[in-house]
Design a protein around this motif. Structure first.
Motif, PDB file in Angstrom:
ATOM      1  N   SER A  40       7.680   5.225  16.916  1.00 58.62           N
ATOM      2  CA  SER A  40       7.344   3.932  16.622  1.00 58.62           C
ATOM      3  C   SER A  40       7.575   2.782  17.465  1.00 58.62           C
ATOM      4  O   SER A  40       8.955   2.847  17.632  1.00 58.62           O
ATOM      5  CB  SER A  40       7.789   3.812  15.299  1.00 58.62           C
ATOM      6  OG  SER A  40       7.473   2.296  14.951  1.00 58.62           O
ATOM      7  N   PRO A  41       7.104   2.093  18.261  1.00 56.69           N
ATOM      8  CA  PRO A  41       7.259   1.166  19.400  1.00 56.69           C
ATOM      9  C   PRO A  41       8.156  -0.048  18.368  1.00 56.69           C
ATOM     10  O   PRO A  41       9.246  -0.546  19.127  1.00 56.69           O
ATOM     11  CB  PRO A  41       5.991   0.628  19.860  1.00 56.69           C
ATOM     12  CG  PRO A  41       5.171   1.809  20.030  1.00 56.69           C
ATOM     13  CD  PRO A  41       5.490   2.662  18.614  1.00 56.69           C
ATOM     14  N   ALA A  42       7.547  -0.307  17.180  1.00 59.59           N
ATOM     15  CA  ALA A  42       8.318  -1.298  16.637  1.00 59.59           C
ATOM     16  C   ALA A  42       9.792  -0.826  16.315  1.00 59.59           C
ATOM     17  O   ALA A  42      10.511  -1.623  16.488  1.00 59.59           O
ATOM     18  CB  ALA A  42       7.603  -1.687  15.195  1.00 59.59           C
ATOM     19  N   ALA A  43      10.018   0.357  15.651  1.00 59.55           N
ATOM     20  CA  ALA A  43      11.498   0.472  15.462  1.00 59.55           C
ATOM     21  C   ALA A  43      12.186   0.815  16.819  1.00 59.55           C
ATOM     22  O   ALA A  43      13.322   0.250  16.616  1.00 59.55           O
ATOM     23  CB  ALA A  43      11.497   2.098  14.759  1.00 59.55           C
ATOM     24  N   LEU A  44      11.602   1.065  17.884  1.00 60.25           N
ATOM     25  CA  LEU A  44      12.484   1.269  19.188  1.00 60.25           C
ATOM     26  C   LEU A  44      12.699  -0.404  19.829  1.00 60.25           C
ATOM     27  O   LEU A  44      13.883  -0.633  20.167  1.00 60.25           O
ATOM     28  CB  LEU A  44      11.692   1.930  20.371  1.00 60.25           C
ATOM     29  CG  LEU A  44      11.452   3.442  20.022  1.00 60.25           C
ATOM     30  CD1 LEU A  44      10.534   4.195  21.230  1.00 60.25           C
ATOM     31  CD2 LEU A  44      12.850   4.236  20.202  1.00 60.25           C
ATOM     32  N   LEU A  45      11.845  -1.174  19.482  1.00 65.49           N
ATOM     33  CA  LEU A  45      12.079  -2.807  19.970  1.00 65.49           C
ATOM     34  C   LEU A  45      13.028  -3.211  18.919  1.00 65.49           C
ATOM     35  O   LEU A  45      13.799  -4.152  19.446  1.00 65.49           O
ATOM     36  CB  LEU A  45      10.998  -3.485  19.886  1.00 65.49           C
ATOM     37  CG  LEU A  45       9.718  -3.354  20.940  1.00 65.49           C
ATOM     38  CD1 LEU A  45       8.480  -4.151  20.680  1.00 65.49           C
ATOM     39  CD2 LEU A  45      10.432  -3.738  21.958  1.00 65.49           C
ATOM     40  N   HIS A  49      17.679  -4.568  23.270  1.00 63.02           N
ATOM     41  CA  HIS A  49      18.072  -5.921  23.404  1.00 63.02           C
ATOM     42  C   HIS A  49      17.438  -6.871  24.204  1.00 63.02           C
ATOM     43  O   HIS A  49      17.228  -7.954  24.222  1.00 63.02           O
ATOM     44  CB  HIS A  49      19.414  -5.879  23.319  1.00 63.02           C
ATOM     45  CG  HIS A  49      20.141  -5.121  22.014  1.00 63.02           C
ATOM     46  ND1 HIS A  49      19.872  -5.745  20.748  1.00 63.02           N
ATOM     47  CD2 HIS A  49      20.840  -3.912  21.961  1.00 63.02           C
ATOM     48  CE1 HIS A  49      20.630  -4.933  19.945  1.00 63.02           C
ATOM     49  NE2 HIS A  49      21.047  -4.064  20.506  1.00 63.02           N
ATOM     50  N   ASP A  50      17.412  -6.147  25.430  1.00 59.16           N
ATOM     51  CA  ASP A  50      16.808  -7.023  26.810  1.00 59.16           C
ATOM     52  C   ASP A  50      15.323  -6.520  26.865  1.00 59.16           C
ATOM     53  O   ASP A  50      14.769  -5.991  27.583  1.00 59.16           O
ATOM     54  CB  ASP A  50      17.517  -6.499  27.982  1.00 59.16           C
ATOM     55  CG  ASP A  50      17.002  -7.340  29.113  1.00 59.16           C
ATOM     56  OD1 ASP A  50      16.488  -8.550  28.860  1.00 59.16           O
ATOM     57  OD2 ASP A  50      17.121  -6.952  30.490  1.00 59.16           O
ATOM     58  N   VAL A  51      14.425  -7.241  25.943  1.00 60.70           N
ATOM     59  CA  VAL A  51      12.949  -7.003  25.865  1.00 60.70           C
ATOM     60  C   VAL A  51      12.219  -8.448  26.095  1.00 60.70           C
ATOM     61  O   VAL A  51      10.968  -8.530  25.967  1.00 60.70           O
ATOM     62  CB  VAL A  51      12.629  -6.437  24.252  1.00 60.70           C
ATOM     63  CG1 VAL A  51      13.145  -5.128  24.202  1.00 60.70           C
ATOM     64  CG2 VAL A  51      13.113  -7.637  23.317  1.00 60.70           C
ATOM     65  N   ASP A  52      12.795  -9.395  26.938  1.00 58.69           N
ATOM     66  CA  ASP A  52      12.171 -10.560  27.267  1.00 58.69           C
ATOM     67  C   ASP A  52      10.890 -10.470  27.821  1.00 58.69           C
ATOM     68  O   ASP A  52       9.827 -11.117  27.428  1.00 58.69           O
ATOM     69  CB  ASP A  52      13.167 -11.561  28.007  1.00 58.69           C
ATOM     70  CG  ASP A  52      14.474 -11.824  27.251  1.00 58.69           C
ATOM     71  OD1 ASP A  52      14.232 -12.083  26.006  1.00 58.69           O
ATOM     72  OD2 ASP A  52      15.369 -12.423  27.858  1.00 58.69           O
ATOM     73  N   ARG A  53      10.896  -9.500  29.005  1.00 59.69           N
ATOM     74  CA  ARG A  53       9.596  -9.640  29.944  1.00 59.69           C
ATOM     75  C   ARG A  53       8.994  -8.308  29.486  1.00 59.69           C
ATOM     76  O   ARG A  53       8.391  -7.560  30.687  1.00 59.69           O
ATOM     77  CB  ARG A  53       9.730  -9.961  31.166  1.00 59.69           C
ATOM     78  CG  ARG A  53      10.103 -11.346  31.316  1.00 59.69           C
ATOM     79  CD  ARG A  53      10.389 -11.810  32.937  1.00 59.69           C
ATOM     80  NE  ARG A  53      11.416 -12.790  32.839  1.00 59.69           N
ATOM     81  CZ  ARG A  53      12.341 -12.516  34.016  1.00 59.69           C
ATOM     82  NH1 ARG A  53      12.060 -11.737  34.965  1.00 59.69           N
ATOM     83  NH2 ARG A  53      13.172 -13.409  33.943  1.00 59.69           N
ATOM     84  N   ASP A  55       6.447  -5.436  28.050  1.00 59.91           N
ATOM     85  CA  ASP A  55       5.221  -5.474  27.519  1.00 59.91           C
ATOM     86  C   ASP A  55       5.145  -3.992  26.803  1.00 59.91           C
ATOM     87  O   ASP A  55       5.401  -2.953  27.346  1.00 59.91           O
ATOM     88  CB  ASP A  55       4.059  -5.241  28.699  1.00 59.91           C
ATOM     89  CG  ASP A  55       3.863  -6.666  29.322  1.00 59.91           C
ATOM     90  OD1 ASP A  55       4.093  -7.455  28.418  1.00 59.91           O
ATOM     91  OD2 ASP A  55       3.411  -6.867  30.403  1.00 59.91           O
ATOM     92  N   VAL A  56       5.011  -3.896  25.544  1.00 61.54           N
ATOM     93  CA  VAL A  56       4.956  -2.732  24.619  1.00 61.54           C
ATOM     94  C   VAL A  56       3.320  -2.702  24.138  1.00 61.54           C
ATOM     95  O   VAL A  56       3.072  -3.571  23.686  1.00 61.54           O
ATOM     96  CB  VAL A  56       6.007  -2.987  23.507  1.00 61.54           C
ATOM     97  CG1 VAL A  56       5.864  -1.743  22.691  1.00 61.54           C
ATOM     98  CG2 VAL A  56       7.491  -2.950  24.161  1.00 61.54           C
ATOM     99  N   TYR A  57       3.153  -1.522  24.064  1.00 65.60           N
ATOM    100  CA  TYR A  57       1.782  -1.137  23.536  1.00 65.60           C
ATOM    101  C   TYR A  57       1.983  -0.193  22.403  1.00 65.60           C
ATOM    102  O   TYR A  57       2.918   0.735  22.297  1.00 65.60           O
ATOM    103  CB  TYR A  57       0.798  -0.689  24.499  1.00 65.60           C
ATOM    104  CG  TYR A  57       0.766  -1.706  25.704  1.00 65.60           C
ATOM    105  CD1 TYR A  57      -0.197  -2.591  25.578  1.00 65.60           C
ATOM    106  CD2 TYR A  57       1.314  -1.374  26.924  1.00 65.60           C
ATOM    107  CE1 TYR A  57      -0.395  -3.443  26.779  1.00 65.60           C
ATOM    108  CE2 TYR A  57       1.108  -1.924  28.148  1.00 65.60           C
ATOM    109  CZ  TYR A  57       0.430  -3.217  27.887  1.00 65.60           C
ATOM    110  OH  TYR A  57       0.249  -4.031  28.960  1.00 65.60           O
TER     111      TYR A  57
END
Length: 131
Positions: A40-45, A49-53, A55-57
């Motif tokens: 689950s990309p949502a659970a991983l996000l 913590h460093d996800v400013d730039r 891109d997640v699909y």
């Protein structure tokens, strides 16, 4: 060296991967909040913590074979669901009922207006005959 560190040490490189695209399975609530038993990309996000730039699909690629330094994991094909989407069928029936009600309402309003006009015409005819 752990497999993730070994991959990070190699840096970025192009690779040819053979696999299949799988849609997001959604997170599953478990007793242990750090237990991930589905991708689950949502659970991983929520853990990164460093996800400013970044891109997640939602869909991801399941490779047929693990790349060098990683172990194969079990990734069976998803279960085939019914080819009939019952929710869409119920929506279609619901909208047909709504359309029928709208047509009936229009018919009643038009009929009432017509009956009112006929009644007014009859009243005028009776009034002119009486005078």
């Amino acid at each position: 060296m752990p497999p993730a560190s070994a991959l990070a040490a190699r840096g970025s490189a192009q690779a040819e991967i053979t696999g299949r695209v799988i849609s997001d399975e959604g997170p599953v609530v478990t007793r242990d909040p750090f237990d991930l038993n589905r991708i689950s990309p949502a659970a991983l996000l929520s853990r990164w913590h460093d996800v400013d730039r970044l891109d997640v699909y939602r869909p991801y690629l399941a490779s047929s074979e693990a790349t060098a330094g990683l172990a194969d994991i079990s990734s069976p094909a998803p279960e085939e669901r019914s080819s009939v989407n019952w929710l869409n069928i119920f929506y279609a029936i619901e909208w047909a009922i709504f359309a029928g009600f709208a047509f009936y309402l229009w018919y009643r309003l038009a009929k009432d207006a017509w009956e009112r006009e006929v009644e007014e015409f009859d009243d005028r005819a009776d009034a002119s005959a009486a005078s």
